[in-house]
Design a protein around this motif. Structure first.
Motif, PDB file in Angstrom:
ATOM      1  N   ILE A 210      -1.439  -2.464  -4.438  1.00 18.22           N
ATOM      2  CA  ILE A 210      -0.514  -2.153  -5.430  1.00 18.22           C
ATOM      3  C   ILE A 210      -0.010  -3.670  -5.554  1.00 18.22           C
ATOM      4  O   ILE A 210       0.469  -4.039  -4.779  1.00 18.22           O
ATOM      5  CB  ILE A 210       1.049  -0.769  -5.563  1.00 18.22           C
ATOM      6  CG1 ILE A 210       0.321   0.065  -5.801  1.00 18.22           C
ATOM      7  CG2 ILE A 210       0.906  -1.784  -7.271  1.00 18.22           C
ATOM      8  CD1 ILE A 210       0.946   1.355  -5.734  1.00 18.22           C
TER       9      ILE A 210
ATOM     10  N   THR B 133       2.678  -6.567  -6.167  1.00 18.52           N
ATOM     11  CA  THR B 133       4.278  -5.662  -7.118  1.00 18.52           C
ATOM     12  C   THR B 133       4.504  -7.887  -6.589  1.00 18.52           C
ATOM     13  O   THR B 133       4.154  -8.522  -5.930  1.00 18.52           O
ATOM     14  CB  THR B 133       5.046  -5.652  -6.672  1.00 18.52           C
ATOM     15  OG1 THR B 133       4.732  -6.356  -5.129  1.00 18.52           O
ATOM     16  CG2 THR B 133       3.932  -4.227  -6.497  1.00 18.52           C
TER      17      THR B 133
ATOM     18  N   GLY C  73       5.021   5.953  -4.870  1.00 20.85           N
ATOM     19  CA  GLY C  73       3.857   6.818  -6.140  1.00 20.85           C
ATOM     20  C   GLY C  73       2.850   7.639  -6.605  1.00 20.85           C
ATOM     21  O   GLY C  73       1.690   7.338  -7.256  1.00 20.85           O
TER      22      GLY C  73
ATOM     23  N   SER D 202       2.222  -2.782 -10.853  1.00 19.16           N
ATOM     24  CA  SER D 202       3.849  -2.613 -10.211  1.00 19.16           C
ATOM     25  C   SER D 202       4.731  -3.589 -10.607  1.00 19.16           C
ATOM     26  O   SER D 202       4.147  -5.070  -9.360  1.00 19.16           O
ATOM     27  CB  SER D 202       4.016  -1.737  -9.765  1.00 19.16           C
ATOM     28  OG  SER D 202       5.222  -0.977  -9.884  1.00 19.16           O
TER      29      SER D 202
ATOM     30  N   GLU E  22       0.338  -1.245  -0.316  1.00 22.44           N
ATOM     31  CA  GLU E  22       0.118   0.257  -0.011  1.00 22.44           C
ATOM     32  C   GLU E  22       0.757   1.015  -0.150  1.00 22.44           C
ATOM     33  O   GLU E  22       1.513   1.219   0.987  1.00 22.44           O
ATOM     34  CB  GLU E  22      -1.109   0.088   1.228  1.00 22.44           C
ATOM     35  CG  GLU E  22      -1.962   0.919   0.573  1.00 22.44           C
ATOM     36  CD  GLU E  22      -2.756   0.528   2.224  1.00 22.44           C
ATOM     37  OE1 GLU E  22      -3.621  -0.572   2.439  1.00 22.44           O
ATOM     38  OE2 GLU E  22      -3.403   2.248   2.489  1.00 22.44           O
ATOM     39  N   VAL E  23       0.753   2.257  -0.779  1.00 26.38           N
ATOM     40  CA  VAL E  23       1.689   3.008  -1.178  1.00 26.38           C
ATOM     41  C   VAL E  23       0.510   3.921  -0.877  1.00 26.38           C
ATOM     42  O   VAL E  23      -0.495   4.377  -2.272  1.00 26.38           O
ATOM     43  CB  VAL E  23       2.661   3.213  -1.801  1.00 26.38           C
ATOM     44  CG1 VAL E  23       3.786   4.528  -1.885  1.00 26.38           C
ATOM     45  CG2 VAL E  23       3.437   2.013  -1.972  1.00 26.38           C
ATOM     46  N   SER E  24       0.901   5.396  -0.478  1.00 25.14           N
ATOM     47  CA  SER E  24      -0.374   6.646  -0.250  1.00 25.14           C
ATOM     48  C   SER E  24      -1.876   6.176  -0.517  1.00 25.14           C
ATOM     49  O   SER E  24      -2.377   7.158  -1.208  1.00 25.14           O
ATOM     50  CB  SER E  24      -0.021   8.113  -1.660  1.00 25.14           C
ATOM     51  OG  SER E  24       1.508   7.669  -2.000  1.00 25.14           O
TER      52      SER E  24
ATOM     53  N   TYR F 196       8.797  -3.386  -6.157  1.00 26.77           N
ATOM     54  CA  TYR F 196       8.457  -1.447  -5.843  1.00 26.77           C
ATOM     55  C   TYR F 196       9.755  -1.831  -4.984  1.00 26.77           C
ATOM     56  O   TYR F 196      10.793  -2.809  -4.834  1.00 26.77           O
ATOM     57  CB  TYR F 196       7.555  -1.608  -4.339  1.00 26.77           C
ATOM     58  CG  TYR F 196       7.753  -3.506  -3.561  1.00 26.77           C
ATOM     59  CD1 TYR F 196       7.739  -4.346  -4.194  1.00 26.77           C
ATOM     60  CD2 TYR F 196       8.939  -3.156  -2.294  1.00 26.77           C
ATOM     61  CE1 TYR F 196       8.264  -5.300  -3.147  1.00 26.77           C
ATOM     62  CE2 TYR F 196       8.843  -4.038  -0.997  1.00 26.77           C
ATOM     63  CZ  TYR F 196       9.019  -5.518  -1.887  1.00 26.77           C
ATOM     64  OH  TYR F 196       9.279  -6.010  -1.404  1.00 26.77           O
TER      65      TYR F 196
ATOM     66  N   VAL G   3       7.081   1.043  -8.619  1.00 28.60           N
ATOM     67  CA  VAL G   3       6.598   1.946  -7.655  1.00 28.60           C
ATOM     68  C   VAL G   3       7.555   2.475  -6.454  1.00 28.60           C
ATOM     69  O   VAL G   3       8.131   1.944  -5.821  1.00 28.60           O
ATOM     70  CB  VAL G   3       5.080   1.452  -7.373  1.00 28.60           C
ATOM     71  CG1 VAL G   3       5.398   0.268  -6.605  1.00 28.60           C
ATOM     72  CG2 VAL G   3       4.867   2.641  -6.170  1.00 28.60           C
TER      73      VAL G   3
ATOM     74  N   LEU H  48       1.593   6.758 -10.788  1.00 30.71           N
ATOM     75  CA  LEU H  48       0.062   5.997 -10.280  1.00 30.71           C
ATOM     76  C   LEU H  48      -0.590   6.741  -9.826  1.00 30.71           C
ATOM     77  O   LEU H  48      -2.021   6.628 -10.193  1.00 30.71           O
ATOM     78  CB  LEU H  48       0.948   5.039  -9.515  1.00 30.71           C
ATOM     79  CG  LEU H  48       1.541   3.907  -9.821  1.00 30.71           C
ATOM     80  CD1 LEU H  48       2.584   2.155  -9.120  1.00 30.71           C
ATOM     81  CD2 LEU H  48       1.180   2.971 -11.328  1.00 30.71           C
ATOM     82  N   MET H  49      -0.453   7.115  -8.833  1.00 27.94           N
ATOM     83  CA  MET H  49      -1.478   8.051  -7.966  1.00 27.94           C
ATOM     84  C   MET H  49      -2.482   8.707  -8.763  1.00 27.94           C
ATOM     85  O   MET H  49      -3.794   9.484  -9.131  1.00 27.94           O
ATOM     86  CB  MET H  49      -1.062   8.431  -6.913  1.00 27.94           C
ATOM     87  CG  MET H  49      -1.854   9.656  -5.997  1.00 27.94           C
ATOM     88  SD  MET H  49      -3.788   8.826  -5.313  1.00 27.94           S
ATOM     89  CE  MET H  49      -3.244   8.150  -4.294  1.00 27.94           C
TER      90      MET H  49
END
Ligand SMILES: [Zn+2]
Length: 196
Positions: free
Chosen positions: A47, A49, A169, A190, A41-43, A193, A166, A172-173
């Motif tokens: 995702i 990976t 992020g 992605s 989990e990014v922001s 990461y 990633v 992607l965001m």
């Protein structure tokens, strides 16, 4: 056949090669890539990976992207393509756009190469508003990256956004937010990461 990365002769009589598409890497290189499916989990974005951006994976991706070793394009998604084709059947693929400058410098679109054998139809009409490079950006500049996309295509049903690595992020965001209002369902994947 020789390994595309270390040049060692590959034992083509191994049992797996009888059933699967032949791997262009030797067993040792393949093992060192440490493929492991993870949901990170990014922001706030979930995702999917498969690799950590480190060690041999990082060297190999740089060899492909920055040293223009286009022959390597098939090795990253080896063993994952069928999974993507099945799991995301009915989705459209949306690779995060690279800047025009980068594509010109490299002479090829590296992400399109990696995902070449994924059979999902592509989303068209997503663009970067301005040429921006992502490396070493401050928080406010990363915000600009998020706001740097626009879309002028039709309404979308199910979309799989894909990228190679990633980190923050931001890209992607940015892509996610741009198509979110006109998409029914969005998943994000992605290849790798980066821990930071
Ligand atoms: Zn090798």
């Amino acid at each position: 056949m020789k390994c595309l990365y270390c040049d060692k002769e590959i034992d083509t009589l191994s049992l797996t090669s009888l059933f699967l598409k032949e791997d262009e890497l030797c067993e040792k290189c393949r093992k060192q890539l440490n493929r492991e499916r993870k949901i990170i989990e990014v922001s706030g974005l979930k995702i999917e990976t498969f690799y950590e951006y480190d060690g041999l994976f990082r060297s190999m991706l740089l060899q492909y992207k920055e040293c223009h070793d286009e022959a390597l394009k098939g090795v990253f998604l080896y063993g994952i393509e069928d999974y993507i084709n099945l799991r995301y059947f009915g989705y459209q693929l949306l690779p995060v756009p690279s800047t025009g400058t980068k594509i010109r410098q490299r002479g090829f679109d590296h992400l399109a190469g990696i995902f070449e054998n994924v059979k999902l139809p592509r989303v068209k009409g997503l663009m970067m508003n301005r040429e921006m490079c992502q490396e070493g950006k401050s928080l406010s500049e990363r915000r600009e990256i998020i706001d740097n996309y626009s879309y002028n295509g039709v309404h979308l049903n199910k979309v799989l956004i894909v990228d190679d690595v990633v980190t923050t992020g931001s890209s992607l965001m940015g892509v996610f937010r741009t198509i979110e209002p006109i998409s029914k369902k969005i998943k994000v994947l992605s290849l790798a990461y980066k821990k930071y």
